[in-house]
Design a protein around this motif. Sequence first.
Motif, PDB file in Angstrom:
ATOM      1  N   VAL A 153     -30.302   1.318   5.240  1.00  0.00           N
ATOM      2  CA  VAL A 153     -29.725   0.838   6.709  1.00  0.00           C
ATOM      3  C   VAL A 153     -30.622   1.432   7.796  1.00  0.00           C
ATOM      4  CG1 VAL A 153     -27.956   1.080   8.448  1.00  0.00           C
ATOM      5  CG2 VAL A 153     -27.487   0.452   6.016  1.00  0.00           C
ATOM      6  N   LEU A 154     -31.034   0.955   8.740  1.00  0.00           N
ATOM      7  CA  LEU A 154     -31.840   1.500   9.847  1.00  0.00           C
ATOM      8  C   LEU A 154     -30.972   2.413  10.733  1.00  0.00           C
ATOM      9  CD1 LEU A 154     -34.205  -1.589  10.563  1.00  0.00           C
ATOM     10  CD2 LEU A 154     -34.689   0.575   9.383  1.00  0.00           C
ATOM     11  N   ASP A 155     -31.538   3.117  11.598  1.00  0.00           N
ATOM     12  CA  ASP A 155     -30.814   3.936  12.504  1.00  0.00           C
ATOM     13  C   ASP A 155     -30.480   3.256  13.756  1.00  0.00           C
ATOM     14  OD1 ASP A 155     -29.629   6.525  13.178  1.00  0.00           O
ATOM     15  OD2 ASP A 155     -31.488   6.413  14.555  1.00  0.00           O
ATOM     16  N   ARG A 156     -31.153   2.030  13.951  1.00  0.00           N
ATOM     17  CA  ARG A 156     -30.842   1.377  15.481  1.00  0.00           C
ATOM     18  C   ARG A 156     -30.986  -0.133  15.398  1.00  0.00           C
ATOM     19  NH1 ARG A 156     -34.536   3.359  19.388  1.00  0.00           N
ATOM     20  NH2 ARG A 156     -35.368   1.256  20.265  1.00  0.00           N
ATOM     21  N   ILE A 157     -30.240  -0.758  16.225  1.00  0.00           N
ATOM     22  CA  ILE A 157     -30.151  -2.136  16.226  1.00  0.00           C
ATOM     23  C   ILE A 157     -30.743  -2.462  17.865  1.00  0.00           C
ATOM     24  CG2 ILE A 157     -28.836  -4.384  16.597  1.00  0.00           C
ATOM     25  CD1 ILE A 157     -26.600  -2.698  14.905  1.00  0.00           C
ATOM     26  N   GLU A 158     -31.546  -3.228  17.813  1.00  0.00           N
ATOM     27  CA  GLU A 158     -32.210  -3.573  18.939  1.00  0.00           C
ATOM     28  C   GLU A 158     -32.027  -5.311  19.306  1.00  0.00           C
ATOM     29  OE1 GLU A 158     -36.212  -3.339  21.660  1.00  0.00           O
ATOM     30  OE2 GLU A 158     -36.013  -2.071  20.016  1.00  0.00           O
ATOM     31  N   ARG A 159     -31.356  -5.791  20.371  1.00  0.00           N
ATOM     32  CA  ARG A 159     -31.488  -7.212  20.684  1.00  0.00           C
ATOM     33  C   ARG A 159     -32.254  -7.658  22.108  1.00  0.00           C
ATOM     34  NH1 ARG A 159     -31.082  -6.872  16.165  1.00  0.00           N
ATOM     35  NH2 ARG A 159     -29.330  -8.093  14.949  1.00  0.00           N
ATOM     36  N   LYS A 160     -32.664  -8.697  22.252  1.00  0.00           N
ATOM     37  CA  LYS A 160     -33.263  -8.857  23.839  1.00  0.00           C
ATOM     38  C   LYS A 160     -32.756 -10.284  24.123  1.00  0.00           C
ATOM     39  CE  LYS A 160     -37.329  -7.371  22.445  1.00  0.00           C
ATOM     40  NZ  LYS A 160     -38.764  -7.325  22.471  1.00  0.00           N
ATOM     41  N   VAL A 161     -32.518 -10.591  25.487  1.00  0.00           N
ATOM     42  CA  VAL A 161     -32.287 -11.758  25.810  1.00  0.00           C
ATOM     43  C   VAL A 161     -32.838 -12.030  27.243  1.00  0.00           C
ATOM     44  CG1 VAL A 161     -29.918 -11.297  26.573  1.00  0.00           C
ATOM     45  CG2 VAL A 161     -30.416 -13.531  26.162  1.00  0.00           C
ATOM     46  N   LEU A 162     -33.555 -12.943  27.603  1.00  0.00           N
ATOM     47  CA  LEU A 162     -33.992 -13.326  28.709  1.00  0.00           C
ATOM     48  C   LEU A 162     -33.008 -14.098  29.749  1.00  0.00           C
ATOM     49  CD1 LEU A 162     -36.609 -13.297  30.945  1.00  0.00           C
ATOM     50  CD2 LEU A 162     -37.147 -15.286  29.823  1.00  0.00           C
ATOM     51  N   LEU A 163     -32.365 -13.551  30.721  1.00  0.00           N
ATOM     52  CA  LEU A 163     -31.362 -14.051  31.372  1.00  0.00           C
ATOM     53  C   LEU A 163     -31.798 -14.778  32.810  1.00  0.00           C
ATOM     54  CD1 LEU A 163     -28.835 -11.414  30.945  1.00  0.00           C
ATOM     55  CD2 LEU A 163     -28.912 -13.540  29.862  1.00  0.00           C
ATOM     56  N   ASN A 164     -31.544 -15.973  32.939  1.00  0.00           N
ATOM     57  CA  ASN A 164     -32.004 -16.602  34.315  1.00  0.00           C
ATOM     58  C   ASN A 164     -31.082 -16.177  35.274  1.00  0.00           C
ATOM     59  OD1 ASN A 164     -33.331 -18.338  35.901  1.00  0.00           O
ATOM     60  ND2 ASN A 164     -32.921 -20.304  34.963  1.00  0.00           N
ATOM     61  N   ALA A 165     -31.124 -15.286  35.817  1.00  0.00           N
ATOM     62  CA  ALA A 165     -30.102 -14.831  36.822  1.00  0.00           C
ATOM     63  C   ALA A 165     -30.517 -13.768  37.426  1.00  0.00           C
ATOM     64  CB  ALA A 165     -28.854 -14.322  36.079  1.00  0.00           C
ATOM     65  N   PRO A 166     -30.471 -13.488  38.621  1.00  0.00           N
ATOM     66  CA  PRO A 166     -30.665 -12.218  39.692  1.00  0.00           C
ATOM     67  C   PRO A 166     -30.323 -11.001  38.943  1.00  0.00           C
ATOM     68  CG  PRO A 166     -29.454 -14.049  40.973  1.00  0.00           C
ATOM     69  CD  PRO A 166     -29.203 -14.283  39.634  1.00  0.00           C
ATOM     70  N   PRO A 202     -38.713 -16.101  34.258  1.00  0.00           N
ATOM     71  CA  PRO A 202     -38.170 -16.543  35.529  1.00  0.00           C
ATOM     72  C   PRO A 202     -36.739 -15.691  35.713  1.00  0.00           C
ATOM     73  CG  PRO A 202     -37.485 -17.782  33.912  1.00  0.00           C
ATOM     74  CD  PRO A 202     -38.158 -16.970  33.029  1.00  0.00           C
ATOM     75  N   GLY A 203     -36.598 -14.474  35.085  1.00  0.00           N
ATOM     76  CA  GLY A 203     -35.275 -13.976  35.107  1.00  0.00           C
ATOM     77  C   GLY A 203     -35.363 -12.380  34.855  1.00  0.00           C
ATOM     78  N   ILE A 204     -34.372 -12.150  34.202  1.00  0.00           N
ATOM     79  CA  ILE A 204     -34.245 -10.682  33.805  1.00  0.00           C
ATOM     80  C   ILE A 204     -34.043 -10.294  32.216  1.00  0.00           C
ATOM     81  CG2 ILE A 204     -32.596  -8.467  33.894  1.00  0.00           C
ATOM     82  CD1 ILE A 204     -34.016  -9.225  36.506  1.00  0.00           C
ATOM     83  N   LEU A 205     -34.874  -9.556  31.694  1.00  0.00           N
ATOM     84  CA  LEU A 205     -35.086  -9.299  30.156  1.00  0.00           C
ATOM     85  C   LEU A 205     -33.828  -8.207  29.894  1.00  0.00           C
ATOM     86  CD1 LEU A 205     -36.095  -9.807  27.397  1.00  0.00           C
ATOM     87  CD2 LEU A 205     -37.544  -7.866  27.969  1.00  0.00           C
ATOM     88  N   LEU A 206     -32.603  -8.645  29.279  1.00  0.00           N
ATOM     89  CA  LEU A 206     -31.903  -7.534  28.864  1.00  0.00           C
ATOM     90  C   LEU A 206     -31.807  -7.008  27.599  1.00  0.00           C
ATOM     91  CD1 LEU A 206     -29.134  -6.035  29.440  1.00  0.00           C
ATOM     92  CD2 LEU A 206     -27.908  -8.304  28.793  1.00  0.00           C
ATOM     93  N   ARG A 207     -32.185  -5.913  27.590  1.00  0.00           N
ATOM     94  CA  ARG A 207     -32.417  -5.387  26.161  1.00  0.00           C
ATOM     95  C   ARG A 207     -31.078  -4.297  25.728  1.00  0.00           C
ATOM     96  NH1 ARG A 207     -37.491  -4.386  24.128  1.00  0.00           N
ATOM     97  NH2 ARG A 207     -38.383  -4.293  26.256  1.00  0.00           N
ATOM     98  N   VAL A 208     -30.720  -4.392  24.440  1.00  0.00           N
ATOM     99  CA  VAL A 208     -29.646  -3.610  24.289  1.00  0.00           C
ATOM    100  C   VAL A 208     -30.095  -2.894  22.878  1.00  0.00           C
ATOM    101  CG1 VAL A 208     -28.420  -5.153  22.849  1.00  0.00           C
ATOM    102  CG2 VAL A 208     -27.172  -3.218  23.696  1.00  0.00           C
ATOM    103  N   VAL A 209     -29.801  -1.527  22.964  1.00  0.00           N
ATOM    104  CA  VAL A 209     -30.383  -0.749  21.713  1.00  0.00           C
ATOM    105  C   VAL A 209     -28.823  -0.020  21.366  1.00  0.00           C
ATOM    106  CG1 VAL A 209     -31.915   1.071  20.833  1.00  0.00           C
ATOM    107  CG2 VAL A 209     -33.032  -0.619  22.366  1.00  0.00           C
ATOM    108  N   GLU A 210     -28.640  -0.137  20.037  1.00  0.00           N
ATOM    109  CA  GLU A 210     -27.745   1.030  19.654  1.00  0.00           C
ATOM    110  C   GLU A 210     -28.263   1.764  18.446  1.00  0.00           C
ATOM    111  OE1 GLU A 210     -23.104   0.964  17.620  1.00  0.00           O
ATOM    112  OE2 GLU A 210     -23.963  -0.928  18.085  1.00  0.00           O
ATOM    113  N   GLU A 221     -23.991 -12.030  18.866  1.00  0.00           N
ATOM    114  CA  GLU A 221     -23.091 -12.709  19.549  1.00  0.00           C
ATOM    115  C   GLU A 221     -22.938 -12.209  21.108  1.00  0.00           C
ATOM    116  OE1 GLU A 221     -18.540 -13.693  18.900  1.00  0.00           O
ATOM    117  OE2 GLU A 221     -19.711 -13.689  17.226  1.00  0.00           O
ATOM    118  N   GLN A 222     -23.047 -10.956  21.480  1.00  0.00           N
ATOM    119  CA  GLN A 222     -22.848 -10.580  22.519  1.00  0.00           C
ATOM    120  C   GLN A 222     -23.924 -10.973  23.617  1.00  0.00           C
ATOM    121  OE1 GLN A 222     -20.025  -9.875  23.400  1.00  0.00           O
ATOM    122  NE2 GLN A 222     -18.954  -8.409  22.226  1.00  0.00           N
TER     123      GLN A 222
END
Length: 158
Positions: free
Chosen positions: A3-16, A108-116, A140-141
């Motif tokens: 099992v790796l030590d971290r989870i990383e996800r990204k989503v490009l959000l079309n919002a200010p 065209p927006g904001i890249l949201l990255r989550v790392v646990e 899912e989140q």
Amino acid sequence: MHVLDRIERKVLLNAPRKQVWEALTDAERFGRWFGVALEGKTFVAGQTIEAQITYPGYEHVVWKARIERILPQTLFSFWWHPFAVDPNIDYDQETPTLVEFTLEDRAPGILLRVVESGFDSVPGVRRQKAYKMNSRGWDEQMSNIEAYLNQAGPKRTP
């Protein structure tokens, strides 16, 4: 299976940026897309916050997080115990994982990255399950915050 030590996800959000930031750091808004009853609560760095989970099947679970850092419109982070759903376990005896949300301009927006990170410190008996469940959970989140922002639409604050 390692099992790796971290989870990383990204989503490009079309919002200010401001709207994405408020969805993350306004506790009530966060609770709406994340599935936690945070009405009337506020995220404050250094403080622990607890609230009932509203996600179907997990309503018996209390969401508990210690807010780590809030760097305006850049970074929001908290410590928590991953997949802490068994009421018979005292998770406070475990080392928590760190969840970090970062915002980055990306047309065209904001890249949201989550790392646990910090799964190496989760007790071995539950590490693999916590990693697997949170991997799915972050997928899912990221969809949830995107849907929340699309439904919220751009809003002007007075």
